[in-house]
Scaffold this motif. Structure first.
Motif, short mmCIF file in Angstrom:
data_model
loop_
_atom_site.label_atom_id
_atom_site.label_comp_id
_atom_site.label_asym_id
_atom_site.label_seq_id
_atom_site.Cartn_x
_atom_site.Cartn_y
_atom_site.Cartn_z
N ARG A 289 0.81 -1.23 -0.01
CA ARG A 289 0.01 0.01 -0.05
C ARG A 289 0.74 1.23 0.00
N THR A 290 0.21 2.36 -0.31
CA THR A 290 0.99 3.61 -0.39
C THR A 290 1.42 3.87 1.19
N VAL A 291 2.52 4.84 1.35
CA VAL A 291 2.56 4.96 2.62
C VAL A 291 2.40 6.50 2.74
N GLY A 292 2.23 7.24 4.02
CA GLY A 292 1.68 8.56 4.29
C GLY A 292 2.78 9.05 5.67
N ALA A 293 2.38 10.09 6.24
CA ALA A 293 2.73 10.67 7.27
C ALA A 293 2.92 9.61 8.41
N ALA B 87 13.79 1.90 9.41
CA ALA B 87 14.61 1.16 8.62
C ALA B 87 15.57 1.60 7.67
N VAL B 88 15.75 2.67 7.24
CA VAL B 88 16.66 3.33 6.34
C VAL B 88 18.00 3.78 7.02
N GLN B 89 17.84 3.60 8.38
CA GLN B 89 19.36 3.74 8.92
C GLN B 89 20.07 2.73 8.94
N ASP B 90 19.91 1.65 8.35
CA ASP B 90 20.70 0.39 7.95
C ASP B 90 21.90 1.00 7.00
N ALA B 91 22.89 0.61 7.23
CA ALA B 91 24.02 0.80 6.68
C ALA B 91 23.85 0.30 4.99
N ASP B 92 23.41 -0.75 4.93
CA ASP B 92 23.19 -1.56 3.60
C ASP B 92 22.24 -0.68 2.57
N ILE B 93 21.29 -0.29 3.11
CA ILE B 93 20.16 0.39 2.26
C ILE B 93 20.88 1.59 1.99
N GLN B 94 21.68 2.38 2.90
CA GLN B 94 22.20 3.47 2.67
C GLN B 94 23.48 3.43 1.38
N GLU C 139 14.03 14.81 8.12
CA GLU C 139 13.35 15.46 7.11
C GLU C 139 13.26 14.75 5.75
N HIS C 140 14.35 13.64 5.48
CA HIS C 140 14.20 13.17 4.09
C HIS C 140 12.94 11.96 4.34
N ALA C 141 12.78 11.50 5.34
CA ALA C 141 11.64 10.46 5.55
C ALA C 141 10.47 11.26 5.54
N GLU C 142 10.35 12.25 6.13
CA GLU C 142 9.28 13.43 6.06
C GLU C 142 8.78 13.69 4.45
N PHE D 156 9.64 12.05 1.99
CA PHE D 156 9.53 10.91 1.16
C PHE D 156 7.96 10.55 1.42
N THR D 157 7.54 10.37 2.51
CA THR D 157 6.10 10.00 2.89
C THR D 157 5.15 11.06 2.56
N GLY D 158 5.31 12.22 2.88
CA GLY D 158 4.59 13.47 2.82
C GLY D 158 4.36 14.25 1.54
N GLN D 159 5.36 13.98 0.61
CA GLN D 159 5.43 14.63 -0.68
C GLN D 159 5.68 13.77 -1.83
N MET D 160 7.11 12.98 -1.73
CA MET D 160 7.37 12.32 -2.89
C MET D 160 6.47 11.41 -3.26
N VAL D 161 6.02 10.50 -2.27
CA VAL D 161 5.18 9.25 -2.60
C VAL D 161 3.65 9.80 -3.05
N PRO D 162 3.16 10.84 -2.54
CA PRO D 162 1.87 11.41 -2.98
C PRO D 162 1.89 11.90 -4.22
N GLU D 163 2.73 12.74 -4.60
CA GLU D 163 2.97 13.26 -5.97
C GLU D 163 3.23 12.40 -6.99
N GLY D 164 3.99 11.43 -6.68
CA GLY D 164 4.43 10.28 -7.79
C GLY D 164 3.04 9.55 -8.20
N TRP D 165 2.21 9.29 -7.22
CA TRP D 165 0.96 8.75 -7.62
C TRP D 165 0.01 9.80 -8.46
N ALA D 166 0.05 10.94 -7.89
CA ALA D 166 -0.90 11.88 -8.50
C ALA D 166 -0.61 12.32 -9.86
N ASP D 167 0.68 12.31 -10.27
CA ASP D 167 1.17 12.57 -11.58
C ASP D 167 1.41 11.39 -12.33
N GLY D 168 1.22 10.43 -11.99
CA GLY D 168 1.68 8.88 -12.54
C GLY D 168 3.10 8.67 -12.98
#
Length: 194
Positions: free
Chosen positions: A14-18, A27-34, A46-49, A51-63
């Motif tokens: 499912r999509t993610v939000g705030a 989760a993303v504090q993991d060294a391998d992910i980084q 602020e990166h997580a905020e 991502f969940t508050g702007q990047m994800v919803p905007e990606g869905w909205a504009d396709g």
């Protein structure tokens, strides 16, 4: 497009939000992910905020990008998966798994489900996968999901300001026994390859 929810035998995509910001940040504090993804490092709250508050919803909205949080039925975050539209009929899948959930096949299952959705709902005829050469975990997920690794692209990935070689692979609708939206005519064998 409005976000959609997908289910598999073991997962909810499912999509993610705030309300998911803390889980993503942790989760993303993991060294391998980084190390292996192009997310910022260090990864700040602020990166997580963003991502969940702007990047994800905007990606869905504009396709342009369809991002799914991958969750267990308990609501625990397993990982993240996105399909970014690269060109007409071509999407690129990217993903990461939370450290404690690696090795369970969750991302393989999620990749197949999201690719099937892209083929049947987005008029996508090719899902690409790319990973920096050496990221064997990502390559293993792609191969188990049915991707054909097509080769190595030189200097094709920019990870935190450094150009790196990357593997590229593809999944076609026919790999999942689905029809394509357009006819596909594979190239004949090249006689110079023998």
């Amino acid at each position: 497009m409005d976000p959609v929810t997908l289910t598999t035998d073991r997962l909810l995509l499912r999509t993610v939000g705030a309300h998911d910001t803390d889980a993503v940040f942790d989760a993303v504090q993991d060294a391998d992910i980084q190390r292996w993804t192009t997310i910022p490092s260090p990864y700040l709250r602020e990166h997580a905020e963003g991502f969940t508050g702007q990047m994800v919803p905007e990606g869905w909205a504009d396709g342009s990008m369809f991002t799914f949080g991958v969750f267990l039925p308990t609501g625990e975050l397993v990982g993240m998966l996105g399909i970014t539209m690269r060109s007409l009929g071509v999407g690129e899948v990217g993903f990461w798994a939370a450290k404690q959930h690696r090795g369970n096949g969750y991302l393989t299952e999620a990749t197949v489900a999201a690719s099937r959705w892209a083929f049947t709902s987005l008029a996508v005829d090719r899902v690409e996968w790319r990973a920096e050469v050496g990221n064997r975990a990502s390559r293993g997920v792609a191969e188990r999901a049915g991707f054909t690794v097509e080769g190595t692209l030189r200097s094709a990935l920019n990870n935190k300001g450094v150009r790196r070689d990357c593997w590229i692979g593809s999944l076609l609708p026919s790999d999942l026994s689905l029809p394509s939206t357009a006819p596909y005519l594979p190239a004949p064998p090249d006689p110079s390859d023998t």
